[in-house]
Design an enzyme around this catalytic site. Structure first.
Site, mmCIF file in Angstrom:
data_model
loop_
_atom_site.group_PDB
_atom_site.id
_atom_site.type_symbol
_atom_site.label_atom_id
_atom_site.label_comp_id
_atom_site.label_asym_id
_atom_site.label_seq_id
_atom_site.Cartn_x
_atom_site.Cartn_y
_atom_site.Cartn_z
ATOM 1 C CG ASP A 33 -21.524 -32.296 50.650
ATOM 2 O OD1 ASP A 33 -21.079 -31.310 51.255
ATOM 3 O OD2 ASP A 33 -20.792 -33.166 50.100
ATOM 4 C CB SER A 78 13.418 -52.666 43.543
ATOM 5 O OG SER A 78 14.428 -53.615 43.286
ATOM 6 C CG ASP A 81 18.058 -45.946 43.852
ATOM 7 O OD1 ASP A 81 18.112 -46.286 45.042
ATOM 8 O OD2 ASP A 81 17.000 -45.947 43.188
ATOM 9 C CE LYS A 110 11.990 -44.438 43.284
ATOM 10 N NZ LYS A 110 11.479 -44.437 44.690
ATOM 11 C CE LYS A 305 15.346 -42.438 45.557
ATOM 12 N NZ LYS A 305 15.687 -43.600 46.391
HETATM 13 C C1 0XT Z 1 8.923 -49.705 35.993
HETATM 14 O O1 0XT Z 1 8.997 -49.887 37.400
HETATM 15 C C2 0XT Z 1 8.756 -48.803 38.166
HETATM 16 N N1 0XT Z 1 8.295 -47.657 37.649
HETATM 17 C C3 0XT Z 1 8.061 -46.596 38.452
HETATM 18 N N2 0XT Z 1 7.603 -45.430 37.931
HETATM 19 C C4 0XT Z 1 7.354 -44.383 38.728
HETATM 20 N N3 0XT Z 1 6.895 -43.249 38.187
HETATM 21 N N4 0XT Z 1 7.577 -44.428 40.069
HETATM 22 C C5 0XT Z 1 8.047 -45.566 40.632
HETATM 23 N N5 0XT Z 1 8.255 -45.602 41.955
HETATM 24 C C6 0XT Z 1 8.304 -46.703 39.846
HETATM 25 N N6 0XT Z 1 8.759 -47.877 40.380
HETATM 26 C C7 0XT Z 1 8.986 -48.922 39.570
HETATM 27 C C8 0XT Z 1 9.491 -50.235 40.139
#
Ligand code: 0XT
Length: 308
Positions: A33, A78, A81, A110, A305
């Protein structure tokens, strides 16, 4: 004077990097600071020596009329999942069918935040953008500049584009909602919404007050970097000064991926940030290239997920 200003800018950038990126402070807050106040005073007296990547530039202050559109030259795709072990193993079977062998996978957390893309030219941050629809996002450069873990300058003067997540730590989320309640304001439903709301502020001073952080995970445009695997890319991103989530792990089989997932299913409540799953990626870029993409997602990655 200019030597003192340059010294302070370099020292405070180094201290900031250690504190916000490496989570390993080099000096205590009082020391930081005091030096920071000295730099503020000197830059105020000698504005000609103020630089756009000075540590004092992090406070924000630009109020935009709106957000410009940001076109993603390399679209942000994207992830597909999966929700069960069976679906994960089916993903692995498809990968093996195409490759003809069982590849190494890298697992990453993620993070439940907002996707961002950062563009550097000659080592300087020139643009930050939200994902948007993957092709057109919003230019949030002024706001991202206030996020302390985002390097304004790289150690090499290279052109680069990186992608990752901007998120609000759980502790910051709780403190923010408590403050908003005391002020009779509406609270945020979860850290992801709080991060999105904080990045979509037209007043970057507000963004600066929200203690956002980042984890970067993708080299979109490698520039001159020679990397052949995702694991190497993560190490390289760390060496360039980006904040990398430490919980990445190379797995030699899909069974090992599954035990990593089970491990984090229990651990996630102890993490200082929210995660909504585990991302599983084929590690070798050559193998990723032969797997390619579907219409909107890579065939070489999937997101397991967790149940909400
Ligand atoms: C290779 O593409 C990606 N890699 C990722 N890796 C992590 N760790 N988290 C994400 N949300 C992610 N999203 C995408 C589209």
């Amino acid at each position: 004077i200019i030597d003192r200003i340059a010294y302070l800018q370099a020292e405070l950038t180094k201290y900031g990097m250690a504190y916000y990126v490496k989570d390993q402070p080099l000096v205590d807050d009082a020391t930081y600071d005091a030096l920071y106040r000295e730099l503020e005073e000197l830059e105020a007296s000698y504005p000609q020596y103020q630089t756009e990547d000075s540590p004092t530039a992090r406070v924000g202050g630009i109020i935009l009329p709106g957000f410009e559109k940001a076109i993603h030259e390399i679209p942000l795709y994207s992830l597909s999942d999966v929700f069960t072990k069976e679906e994960l193993f089916a993903f692995d079977q498809r990968v093996q069918k195409t490759l003809g062998y069982e590849p190494k996978y890298v697992c990453e957390l993620k993070i439940d935040g907002l996707s961002i893309s950062l563009t550097y030219e000659a080592g300087r941050l020139v643009r930050a953008a939200t994902r948007g629809d993957g092709t057109v996002g919003e230019n949030i450069t002024e706001n991202i500049k206030t996020v302390q873990s985002v390097p304004l300058r790289l150690p090499q003067e290279i052109d680069l584009e990186v992608r990752g997540e901007c998120y609000m730590p759980k502790a910051s989320f709780l403190a923010l909602n408590q403050k908003r309640e005391e002020e009779g304001l509406e609270t945020f439903a979860n850290p992801r919404n709080a991060a999105a709301g904080s990045l979509r502020q037209l007043d970057s001073k507000i963004t600066a007050s929200r203690n956002l952080s980042t984890f970067l995970y993708t080299l979109a445009d490698f520039g001159p970097l020679q990397v052949t695997t995702q694991e190497e890319a993560l190490v390289h991103l760390g060496e360039l000064g980006f904040r990398i989530n430490p919980e990445h792990h190379v797995c030699h089989s899909i069974e090992e991926v599954w035990s990593f997932i089970e491990d984090f299913h229990d651990k996630r409540s102890e993490l200082p940030y929210e995660i909504d799953g585990i991302v599983v990626k084929v590690n070798e870029f050559a193998a990723q290239n032969s797997l390619g993409f579907t219409v909107k997602a890579p065939r070489w990655a999937t997101a397991y997920k967790f149940p909400p």
